[in-house]
Structures are given as structure tokens and as C-alpha cells.
Enzyme design. Sequence first.
Site, short mmCIF file in Angstrom:
data_model
loop_
_atom_site.label_atom_id
_atom_site.label_comp_id
_atom_site.label_asym_id
_atom_site.label_seq_id
_atom_site.Cartn_x
_atom_site.Cartn_y
_atom_site.Cartn_z
N ASP A 53 5.18 10.21 30.79
CA ASP A 53 4.75 11.13 29.99
C ASP A 53 5.40 10.14 28.59
OD1 ASP A 53 5.60 12.68 28.37
OD2 ASP A 53 7.33 12.82 27.90
N ASN A 106 0.96 22.45 33.92
CA ASN A 106 0.04 21.21 32.93
C ASN A 106 -1.57 21.74 32.67
OD1 ASN A 106 1.38 17.64 34.43
ND2 ASN A 106 1.55 18.88 31.89
C1 FPP Z 1 2.05 13.09 30.57
O1 FPP Z 1 2.02 13.06 29.07
C2 FPP Z 1 1.21 12.98 31.57
C3 FPP Z 1 0.72 13.85 32.30
C4 FPP Z 1 1.02 15.18 32.31
C5 FPP Z 1 -1.01 12.89 32.90
C6 FPP Z 1 -0.24 11.61 33.79
C7 FPP Z 1 -1.27 11.63 34.34
C8 FPP Z 1 -1.87 10.66 34.00
C9 FPP Z 1 -1.08 8.92 34.34
C10 FPP Z 1 -3.38 10.09 34.87
C11 FPP Z 1 -3.53 10.09 36.01
C12 FPP Z 1 -2.65 9.85 37.56
C13 FPP Z 1 -3.64 8.82 38.55
C14 FPP Z 1 -1.72 8.96 39.71
C15 FPP Z 1 -4.01 8.67 38.40
P1 FPP Z 1 1.46 13.80 27.80
O2 FPP Z 1 0.16 14.26 27.64
O3 FPP Z 1 2.31 14.58 27.94
O4 FPP Z 1 2.62 12.73 26.76
P2 FPP Z 1 2.77 13.28 25.40
O5 FPP Z 1 3.52 13.72 25.77
O6 FPP Z 1 2.97 12.16 24.48
O7 FPP Z 1 1.90 14.49 25.12
#
Ligand code: FPP
Length: 246
Positions: free
Chosen positions: A28, A76
Site C-alpha cells: 500500500d 480494486n
Molecule cells: C495500493 O496502493 C496498491 C495497489 C492497489 C496496487 C499494487 C500493484 C502493484 C505494486 C503493481 C503490480 C504488481 C506486481 C506484482 C507486478 P494505493 O494505490 O492504494 O496507494 P494509496 O493508498 O497511496 O492511494
Amino acid sequence: MKWFQKKKMEAGKVDFQNLPRLIGIIMDGNGRWAQRRGLPRTAGHAQGAENFRSIVYYCRDIGLEYLTVYAFSTENWKRPQNEVSTIMSLLEKYLYEAIDTMERDHIRMVFFGDPAPLSPKLKKLMEETDEITDRFEGFQVNVCLNYGGRDEILRAAKKSAEAYAAGDENAITEEAFSNRMWSKGIPDPELIIRPGGEKRVSNFLLWQGAYAEYYFTDTLWPDFKPADLAEAIGWYQHRDRRFGGV
Ligand code: FPP
């Protein structure tokens, strides 16, 4: 030395002979990482994916058996279309590369979640990855993709009910239930890490995490480096785990 500095130093000491078998990570903070730099949220996901790769190699190098990461949840899909498609393209890019390198690098990859709504291209890459994973033993990364803990429990419940209705009297034991999860045959997480400052579980490994130790840190996922993971493991190794006993 102040007590908290001492605690931090002690927590930083890792016994690599006694690692948890499986560590779960909720990746996250990508969006905020980007916004703080005046970049679009999608740039944060790209950095998060890059960080995923370096953490995977670190886990393999220290001799961890399993790492489970939360890449995309059943919730998501509610994000803006361009953000969903960026995450999907990143997954495609990394799987495409993984197909070439995973056998050489001894990194097995397994997916938890329902592939049905994913693109045909992504599904094909996942199938190819599965085939390669079957060829060798060793460190395993479980990627939760269109995964939800409640969804997983409901699916297991339905299958258990069907088995029971068909006459299997042992259909509803803990063991039978666990064997109807995506994580069939894989140990439960002993340590679950959530970078990014939020203190919640967000539908990740609800069944499997029953006795996990939860580690929360304000560090955002793209900034969460091997040293931070070592600190989390050190912290875990100082926990007194009682599993409901005394
Ligand atoms: C949460 O951060 C992250 C996600 C919903 C996506 C995670 C995906 C990746 C790291 C990329 C692809 C993965 C792999 C395994 C290659 P957020 O967007 O909720 O962050 P925020 O809370 O700051 O908005």
C-alpha cells in the site's frame, strides 16, 4: 541510548535460521508516493511494481520459503479505468519478464484469486507461469490477483456445502475448508506486513491470517526496502506467539 532506539536496534537483529515460513505483504501507498512527488498515481504503481521485484529477490536470497503479495483486490475494480488498466499492464509486463527469468532465478509463482474477469492476455501469461512453476521446487511467490478474503471463504463454503450434501460427512472440518482455498497446501502467514500507514486488513488472507503477527509501518510501499523488511522480521522474531494458550 533511549529505550526506543534500543528496541529498534534489537528488532533489527534478524535470525536468518529462524525465518517465518510465509510472509504476506499488502503493498500500500503507491498513489501517495507518486502524489507527493507531483506525479500521476500510475507512476506510483510502476515504482511499486519495481519494488516488488527487488523484495522478491531479497526474500529468495535470505532463504524465505513463501511470500504472498496483494496485487489487486476484488474491490480494486472500483478505481478509475486508467489506473486499473495501468496496474493490469504492469502485471502483464512483469509476468512476461518472469516467464523468461523465473526458472533461471528459482522463483516459483502462483496466483490466488479468480482469473475469470482478467484479460485473455493476462490469463495466458498466468497459465504459462503456472506451467513453469510446476517444473521446479524452491522459493514461491503467491500473487493475489482479483483476490478477496471474503470471496475466497464463500467459495470454500459453497464447495464444502456441496460436498456435505453429496454425503461427505467430513466436508466441514478446518482442514477440508483450508483445502478449498486458493492457498491449498501452502502454510498460513506468520507475519503480515502493511506499509503505507493504514492499520487495516482490507480483505487480505482473512482465513489464513488468524494467528499472523501484523506489522504496520508508515513507510510507503515504493520506499519499503530490504532493510525495512529485515526490521519487520526482527520485530516478528521478538514476538511472543501463544496461539490462544498462555
Ligand atoms: C495500493 O496502493 C496498491 C495497489 C492497489 C496496487 C499494487 C500493484 C502493484 C505494486 C503493481 C503490480 C504488481 C506486481 C506484482 C507486478 P494505493 O494505490 O492504494 O496507494 P494509496 O493508498 O497511496 O492511494
